[in-house]
Design a protein around this motif. Structure first.
Motif, short mmCIF file in Angstrom:
data_model
loop_
_atom_site.label_atom_id
_atom_site.label_comp_id
_atom_site.label_asym_id
_atom_site.label_seq_id
_atom_site.Cartn_x
_atom_site.Cartn_y
_atom_site.Cartn_z
N ASN A 15 0.78 -1.22 0.00
CA ASN A 15 0.00 0.00 0.00
C ASN A 15 0.82 1.28 0.00
OD1 ASN A 15 -2.28 -1.51 -0.08
ND2 ASN A 15 -2.71 -1.37 2.08
N PHE A 16 2.15 1.21 0.21
CA PHE A 16 3.00 2.38 0.13
C PHE A 16 3.66 2.40 -1.24
CE2 PHE A 16 2.85 1.46 4.66
CZ PHE A 16 2.57 2.70 5.20
N PHE A 28 5.57 -0.91 -1.34
CA PHE A 28 6.16 -1.43 -0.10
C PHE A 28 5.07 -1.66 0.93
CE2 PHE A 28 9.49 0.82 -2.27
CZ PHE A 28 10.62 0.08 -2.05
N THR A 29 5.30 -2.62 1.82
CA THR A 29 4.32 -2.88 2.87
C THR A 29 4.61 -2.10 4.14
OG1 THR A 29 5.54 -4.79 3.69
CG2 THR A 29 3.82 -5.21 2.05
N TRP A 68 10.06 -4.37 2.62
CA TRP A 68 9.21 -5.37 2.01
C TRP A 68 8.60 -4.83 0.73
CZ3 TRP A 68 10.62 -9.63 4.17
CH2 TRP A 68 10.94 -9.64 5.52
N GLY A 69 9.46 -4.51 -0.23
CA GLY A 69 9.01 -3.93 -1.48
C GLY A 69 8.89 -4.91 -2.62
N MET A 70 8.17 -4.46 -3.64
CA MET A 70 8.02 -5.25 -4.85
C MET A 70 7.95 -4.29 -6.03
SD MET A 70 5.12 -8.03 -5.86
CE MET A 70 5.94 -9.43 -5.11
N THR A 71 8.69 -4.63 -7.08
CA THR A 71 8.69 -3.80 -8.27
C THR A 71 9.08 -4.64 -9.48
OG1 THR A 71 9.58 -1.80 -9.30
CG2 THR A 71 11.09 -3.06 -7.92
N ALA A 101 -7.91 -1.46 -0.24
CA ALA A 101 -8.26 -2.03 -1.53
C ALA A 101 -7.23 -1.63 -2.59
CB ALA A 101 -9.66 -1.58 -1.96
N ASN A 102 -6.29 -0.77 -2.21
CA ASN A 102 -5.21 -0.32 -3.08
C ASN A 102 -5.74 0.43 -4.30
OD1 ASN A 102 -2.52 0.06 -3.44
ND2 ASN A 102 -2.12 -1.93 -4.34
N ARG A 103 -6.82 1.22 -4.07
CA ARG A 103 -7.44 1.94 -5.18
C ARG A 103 -7.43 3.46 -4.98
NH1 ARG A 103 -11.58 -2.38 -4.86
NH2 ARG A 103 -11.01 -3.87 -6.47
N THR A 104 -7.55 3.90 -3.73
CA THR A 104 -7.71 5.32 -3.45
C THR A 104 -6.54 5.85 -2.65
OG1 THR A 104 -10.10 4.99 -3.37
CG2 THR A 104 -9.26 7.03 -2.43
#
Length: 127
Positions: A15-16, A28-29, A68-71, A101-104
């Motif tokens: 969500n970050f 990142f979490t 805890w990132g992802m890219t 919800a990772n939308r807003t």
């Protein structure tokens, strides 16, 4: 366990979001260090011996730590490698927080003239 045909979004819990120069680079979490501190300067005014006046002094900012990132991009790694080789490239960016919800977008912190001090890639293991 997802059902057959159900879309699994591995970025959903990240969500970050980190943006560099307006372009999303990674999710990142966990994020910390979004803080600033202003020193307090105390002084006494002539003839007023019972009171101490306080004024804001120097402001400092903490280092931002993302975990805890992802890219799917190499942009952050390449930026760090530029620093390692002595090419100090300063960038502007943002840390953006999204709802569950990772939308807003619910919050945004902007940073200016930043450079990465550390990069730790994930450890790979065998199953």
């Amino acid at each position: 366990m997802p059902q057959t045909g159900q879309l699994v979004d591995p970025f959903r819990s990240f969500n970050f979001l980190v943006e560099l120069d307006g372009i999303a680079q990674a999710g990142f979490t966990e994020c910390s260090g979004l803080e600033s501190t202003t020193e307090v300067t105390e002084f006494r005014q002539g003839g007023e011996n019972t009171h101490v006046r306080k004024l804001p002094g120097k402001t400092t900012f903490s280092d931002i730590t993302l975990k805890w990132g992802m890219t799917g991009s190499m942009e952050l790694w390449d930026w760090r490698q530029q620093i390692v080789t002595g090419q100090v490239v300063l960038k502007n960016g943002s840390v953006v927080v999204f709802d569950l919800a990772n939308r807003t977008e619910v919050a945004r912190w902007n940073f200016f003239r930043a450079w990465p001090t550390k990069y730790t890639a994930t450890t790979c293991g065998s199953t």
